[in-house]
Design a protein around this motif. Structure first.
Motif, PDB file in Angstrom:
ATOM      1  N   GLU A 108      15.190  10.492   2.494  1.00  0.00           N
ATOM      2  CA  GLU A 108      14.280  10.974   1.428  1.00  0.00           C
ATOM      3  C   GLU A 108      14.121   9.963   0.299  1.00  0.00           C
ATOM      4  N   HIS A 109      12.948   9.971  -0.293  1.00  0.00           N
ATOM      5  CA  HIS A 109      12.667   9.276  -1.556  1.00  0.00           C
ATOM      6  C   HIS A 109      13.420  10.031  -2.661  1.00  0.00           C
ATOM      7  N   HIS A 110      13.803   9.327  -3.712  1.00  0.00           N
ATOM      8  CA  HIS A 110      14.526   9.994  -4.808  1.00  0.00           C
ATOM      9  C   HIS A 110      13.783  11.235  -5.313  1.00  0.00           C
ATOM     10  N   ALA A 111      12.447  11.222  -5.182  1.00  0.00           N
ATOM     11  CA  ALA A 111      11.643  12.369  -5.645  1.00  0.00           C
ATOM     12  C   ALA A 111      12.000  13.645  -4.889  1.00  0.00           C
ATOM     13  N   ASN A 112      12.565  13.496  -3.696  1.00  0.00           N
ATOM     14  CA  ASN A 112      12.958  14.679  -2.925  1.00  0.00           C
ATOM     15  C   ASN A 112      14.474  14.789  -2.825  1.00  0.00           C
TER      16      ASN A 112
ATOM     17  N   ILE B 272       7.371  20.022   2.797  1.00  0.00           N
ATOM     18  CA  ILE B 272       7.183  18.696   3.408  1.00  0.00           C
ATOM     19  C   ILE B 272       6.636  17.746   2.348  1.00  0.00           C
ATOM     20  N   ASP B 273       7.364  16.629   2.159  1.00  0.00           N
ATOM     21  CA  ASP B 273       6.896  15.575   1.260  1.00  0.00           C
ATOM     22  C   ASP B 273       5.939  14.702   2.077  1.00  0.00           C
ATOM     23  N   GLY B 274       4.656  14.883   1.799  1.00  0.00           N
ATOM     24  CA  GLY B 274       3.641  14.199   2.610  1.00  0.00           C
ATOM     25  C   GLY B 274       3.106  12.921   1.985  1.00  0.00           C
ATOM     26  N   ALA B 275       3.809  12.389   0.956  1.00  0.00           N
ATOM     27  CA  ALA B 275       3.270  11.236   0.216  1.00  0.00           C
ATOM     28  C   ALA B 275       2.889  10.068   1.125  1.00  0.00           C
ATOM     29  N   GLN B 276       3.699   9.830   2.165  1.00  0.00           N
ATOM     30  CA  GLN B 276       3.415   8.668   3.031  1.00  0.00           C
ATOM     31  C   GLN B 276       2.692   9.045   4.309  1.00  0.00           C
ATOM     32  N   ALA B 277       2.439  10.329   4.499  1.00  0.00           N
ATOM     33  CA  ALA B 277       1.750  10.735   5.719  1.00  0.00           C
ATOM     34  C   ALA B 277       0.253  10.847   5.481  1.00  0.00           C
TER      35      ALA B 277
ATOM     36  N   HIS C 233       7.453  13.739   5.649  1.00  0.00           N
ATOM     37  CA  HIS C 233       6.659  13.683   6.880  1.00  0.00           C
ATOM     38  C   HIS C 233       6.790  12.275   7.470  1.00  0.00           C
ATOM     39  N   VAL C 234       6.665  11.267   6.588  1.00  0.00           N
ATOM     40  CA  VAL C 234       6.807   9.862   7.009  1.00  0.00           C
ATOM     41  C   VAL C 234       7.725   9.166   6.005  1.00  0.00           C
ATOM     42  N   SER C 235       8.701   8.400   6.522  1.00  0.00           N
ATOM     43  CA  SER C 235       9.631   7.687   5.623  1.00  0.00           C
ATOM     44  C   SER C 235       8.930   6.506   4.971  1.00  0.00           C
ATOM     45  N   ASN C 236       9.135   6.359   3.652  1.00  0.00           N
ATOM     46  CA  ASN C 236       8.496   5.245   2.938  1.00  0.00           C
ATOM     47  C   ASN C 236       9.209   3.920   3.190  1.00  0.00           C
ATOM     48  N   VAL C 237      10.362   3.964   3.837  1.00  0.00           N
ATOM     49  CA  VAL C 237      11.100   2.726   4.115  1.00  0.00           C
ATOM     50  C   VAL C 237      11.040   2.387   5.602  1.00  0.00           C
TER      51      VAL C 237
ATOM     52  N   PHE D  38       1.675  15.638  -2.146  1.00  0.00           N
ATOM     53  CA  PHE D  38       1.165  14.267  -2.002  1.00  0.00           C
ATOM     54  C   PHE D  38       0.566  13.732  -3.307  1.00  0.00           C
ATOM     55  N   SER D  39       0.324  12.406  -3.316  1.00  0.00           N
ATOM     56  CA  SER D  39      -0.156  11.691  -4.519  1.00  0.00           C
ATOM     57  C   SER D  39      -1.480  11.002  -4.230  1.00  0.00           C
ATOM     58  N   ALA D  40      -2.425  11.118  -5.157  1.00  0.00           N
ATOM     59  CA  ALA D  40      -3.755  10.512  -4.958  1.00  0.00           C
ATOM     60  C   ALA D  40      -3.702   8.983  -4.924  1.00  0.00           C
ATOM     61  N   HIS D  41      -2.781   8.396  -5.712  1.00  0.00           N
ATOM     62  CA  HIS D  41      -2.806   6.923  -5.829  1.00  0.00           C
ATOM     63  C   HIS D  41      -2.367   6.220  -4.550  1.00  0.00           C
ATOM     64  N   LYS D  42      -1.792   6.967  -3.609  1.00  0.00           N
ATOM     65  CA  LYS D  42      -1.422   6.365  -2.325  1.00  0.00           C
ATOM     66  C   LYS D  42      -2.524   6.577  -1.287  1.00  0.00           C
ATOM     67  N   MET D  43      -3.586   7.275  -1.688  1.00  0.00           N
ATOM     68  CA  MET D  43      -4.685   7.557  -0.751  1.00  0.00           C
ATOM     69  C   MET D  43      -6.018   7.143  -1.378  1.00  0.00           C
TER      70      MET D  43
ATOM     71  N   ASN E 205       0.798  -1.226   0.000  1.00  0.00           N
ATOM     72  CA  ASN E 205       0.000   0.000   0.000  1.00  0.00           C
ATOM     73  C   ASN E 205       0.829   1.273   0.000  1.00  0.00           C
ATOM     74  N   THR E 206       2.070   1.166   0.454  1.00  0.00           N
ATOM     75  CA  THR E 206       2.942   2.331   0.438  1.00  0.00           C
ATOM     76  C   THR E 206       3.253   2.737  -1.004  1.00  0.00           C
ATOM     77  N   ALA E 207       3.349   1.735  -1.887  1.00  0.00           N
ATOM     78  CA  ALA E 207       3.614   2.045  -3.298  1.00  0.00           C
ATOM     79  C   ALA E 207       2.351   2.586  -3.962  1.00  0.00           C
TER      80      ALA E 207
ATOM     81  N   ARG F 219       0.897  15.779 -11.433  1.00  0.00           N
ATOM     82  CA  ARG F 219       0.781  14.351 -11.737  1.00  0.00           C
ATOM     83  C   ARG F 219       1.048  13.499 -10.503  1.00  0.00           C
ATOM     84  N   GLY F 220       1.626  14.087  -9.481  1.00  0.00           N
ATOM     85  CA  GLY F 220       1.940  13.330  -8.272  1.00  0.00           C
ATOM     86  C   GLY F 220       2.921  14.109  -7.420  1.00  0.00           C
ATOM     87  N   THR F 221       3.383  13.468  -6.369  1.00  0.00           N
ATOM     88  CA  THR F 221       4.360  14.102  -5.471  1.00  0.00           C
ATOM     89  C   THR F 221       5.616  14.497  -6.240  1.00  0.00           C
ATOM     90  N   THR F 222       6.085  13.596  -7.096  1.00  0.00           N
ATOM     91  CA  THR F 222       7.321  13.838  -7.838  1.00  0.00           C
ATOM     92  C   THR F 222       7.209  15.134  -8.623  1.00  0.00           C
ATOM     93  N   GLU F 223       6.107  15.293  -9.349  1.00  0.00           N
ATOM     94  CA  GLU F 223       5.972  16.504 -10.159  1.00  0.00           C
ATOM     95  C   GLU F 223       5.823  17.738  -9.270  1.00  0.00           C
TER      96      GLU F 223
HETATM   97  N1  PLP Z   1       7.887  10.683  -1.664  1.00  0.00           N
HETATM   98  C1  PLP Z   1       7.680   9.582  -0.943  1.00  0.00           C
HETATM   99  C2  PLP Z   1       7.972   9.598   0.533  1.00  0.00           C
HETATM  100  C3  PLP Z   1       7.189   8.426  -1.547  1.00  0.00           C
HETATM  101  O1  PLP Z   1       6.997   7.322  -0.835  1.00  0.00           O
HETATM  102  C4  PLP Z   1       6.921   8.450  -2.940  1.00  0.00           C
HETATM  103  C5  PLP Z   1       6.431   7.238  -3.626  1.00  0.00           C
HETATM  104  O2  PLP Z   1       6.541   6.149  -3.147  1.00  0.00           O
HETATM  105  C6  PLP Z   1       7.132   9.632  -3.636  1.00  0.00           C
HETATM  106  C7  PLP Z   1       7.620  10.733  -2.973  1.00  0.00           C
HETATM  107  C8  PLP Z   1       6.849   9.730  -5.105  1.00  0.00           C
HETATM  108  O3  PLP Z   1       5.485   9.640  -5.327  1.00  0.00           O
HETATM  109  P1  PLP Z   1       4.894   9.596  -6.825  1.00  0.00           P
HETATM  110  O4  PLP Z   1       5.624   8.466  -7.504  1.00  0.00           O
HETATM  111  O5  PLP Z   1       3.452   9.330  -6.630  1.00  0.00           O
HETATM  112  O6  PLP Z   1       5.185  10.906  -7.447  1.00  0.00           O
END
Ligand code: PLP
Length: 420
Positions: free
Chosen positions: A135-139, A212-217, A185-189, A235-240, A43-45, A106-110
């Motif tokens: 951080e996720h590579h997106a940040n 704040i990257d809130g994707a996982q919060a 906000h929350v680590s994805n790992v 944040f990203s809709a597909h994770k919520m 679900n984190t993905a 398009r998502g957190t990354t964008e």
């Molecule tokens: N930041 C965190 C903490 C994430 O967990 C993720 C995706 O797993 C992202 C950013 C990137 O999200 P997206 O691929 O929806 O842009």
């Protein structure tokens, strides 16, 4: 309230989540994998979407599809209204001050790339940006690209053995060249819930902008951007429980107003001539081109699902499953869990002896248990931990205690196969 009573209340509240009822909205959960009932723990993905999201997409495709903001005709107006209704729902969801502060991406990354390209274009050589090792590579990568263009300096906050940020070190990294602090906000790992409100307050006391990257919060915690005091929240809709291809940048209006557009095209302009272009007002200045308006409209249904279910109740339920699974996994010889923070989200990263995470993941898949394996787009964190990757199980509101048990059983069986 005394701690014991508070714990009891939380347990009762979490028991109020009726997974049987909730799961009826998620027919995908009825399928099998390799002849076993599906146990979806990735679900984190991406979390699964309830039928109301799917139905909304179908309703739009079959009765309303038309481009937004461009037509006087009925369909276009209906579609525009749906998209803009969603913007208001997002505003309420995160308690932003106005809809001008809600930019669809398009998502957190964008969303992070938007800030790095727009606000980042005002940074000067030698300006400093503070990130964290979790951080996720997106940040990470958007700031590296900016560094390569402008000569900014990236500074990185480390973690302790429990996987919590070293807050003293964080504070020590600020100086008069610091322009931005950007952290999850929350680590994805590790699942660590960072003390983002305190971190933000410290940065603001130094006059530093905060993202704040809130994707996982946001899938698990009640987020109030005004209470957090941050400048940006992504944040990203597909994770919520929403569709893929939709995300949000919350940005403080006064900051967004000063920032230049980062992509040009339709929707984001006021007047265009070959000599000169003026830009649309917020939020459209940052929304060039046709947005995923159907995804955005369906995202409103995902937020409705979360609001109806209750975000605090969801969190209690997910954490109960997560703690149960963690306890069970700890009893298996050779299991090491990564991420032991005092405050965690419903994520368990683990390894079994020196078994490669892919091998373990494959054996779990054969038993219907879907987990993620690898570096989880957090290679610098893996390097810091000295491991190639982990197996990661993550929980959503539709997961059950039986599924937490199924994870434990599947890992035990896999361990028996791999260790002998
Ligand atoms: N930041 C965190 C903490 C994430 O967990 C993720 C995706 O797993 C992202 C950013 C990137 O999200 P997206 O691929 O929806 O842009």
């Amino acid at each position: 309230m005394p701690k014991g009573i508070a714990l009891l209340v939380r347990l009762i509240v979490s028991l109020m989540i009726d997974t049987e009822f909730i799961r009826k909205e998620f027919p995908i959960l009825e399928r099998t994998v390799a002849g076993n009932p599906l146990v979806y723990l990735d679900n984190t993905a991406t979390s699964q979407a309830p039928m109301r999201v799917v139905r909304e997409i179908e309703r739009i495709y079959t009765g309303m599809r038309a481009n937004v903001h461009r037509g006087v005709h009925t369909l276009s107006q209906e579609m525009t209204n749906l998209q803009e209704d969603c913007r208001e729902k997002v505003r309420q969801f995160v308690n932003a001050g106005s809809i001008e502060e809600i930019i669809f991406t398009r998502g957190t990354t964008e969303a992070i790339n938007l800030v790095a390209n727009s606000l980042g274009s005002t940074f000067k050589t030698g300006d400093e940006v503070i990130l964290t090792v979790m951080e996720h590579h997106a940040n990470i990568v958007p700031w590296q690209l900016l560094r390569d263009r402008t000569g900014i300096v990236l500074k990185v906050v480390d973690i302790n053995d429990k996987g919590e940020l070293d807050i003293e070190q964080y504070k020590s990294l600020f100086n008069d060249r610091t322009v931005l602090a950007s952290f999850c906000h929350v680590s994805n790992v590790l699942g660590t819930v960072n003390p983002v409100k305190e971190m933000t307050a410290f940065a603001k006391s130094k006059g530093v902008t905060v993202l704040i990257d809130g994707a996982q919060a946001i899938p698990h915690l009640k987020v109030d951007v005004q209470d957090l005091g941050c400048d940006f929240y992504t944040f990203s809709a597909h994770k919520m429980y929403g569709p893929s291809g939709v995300g949000v940048l919350y940005g403080r209006k006064d900051l967004l107003e000063k920032m230049p557009p980062w992509q040009g095209g339709g929707e984001m302009i006021s007047v265009v001539t070959f000599e000169h272009t003026t830009y649309a007002d917020l939020p459209f200045k940052f929304e060039a081109g046709t947005p995923d308006y159907i995804g955005i409209a369906a995202f409103a249904k995902a937020m409705e699902f979360m609001n109806e279910t209750g975000i605090r109740e969801m969190e209690e339920h997910e954490m109960r499953l997560c703690r149960h699974a963690e306890e069970g996994l700890r009893n298996i010889d050779g299991i090491k869990i990564y991420g032991e923070a005092d405050k965690k989200g419903p994520v368990i990263s683990f390894l079994l002896d020196n078994v490669h995470p892919y091998d373990l993941g494959m054996l779990l898949d054969k038993q219907g248990v879907e987990v993620r394996t690898g570096h989880h787009c957090a290679m610098p964190l893996m390097e810091r931990l000295g491991i190639p990757g982990t197996v990661r199980a993550s929980f959503a509101v539709y997961n059950t205690l039986q599924e937490a048990e199924a994870l434990i059983t599947a890992v035990r069986r896999a361990a028996a196969i791999l260790q002998f």
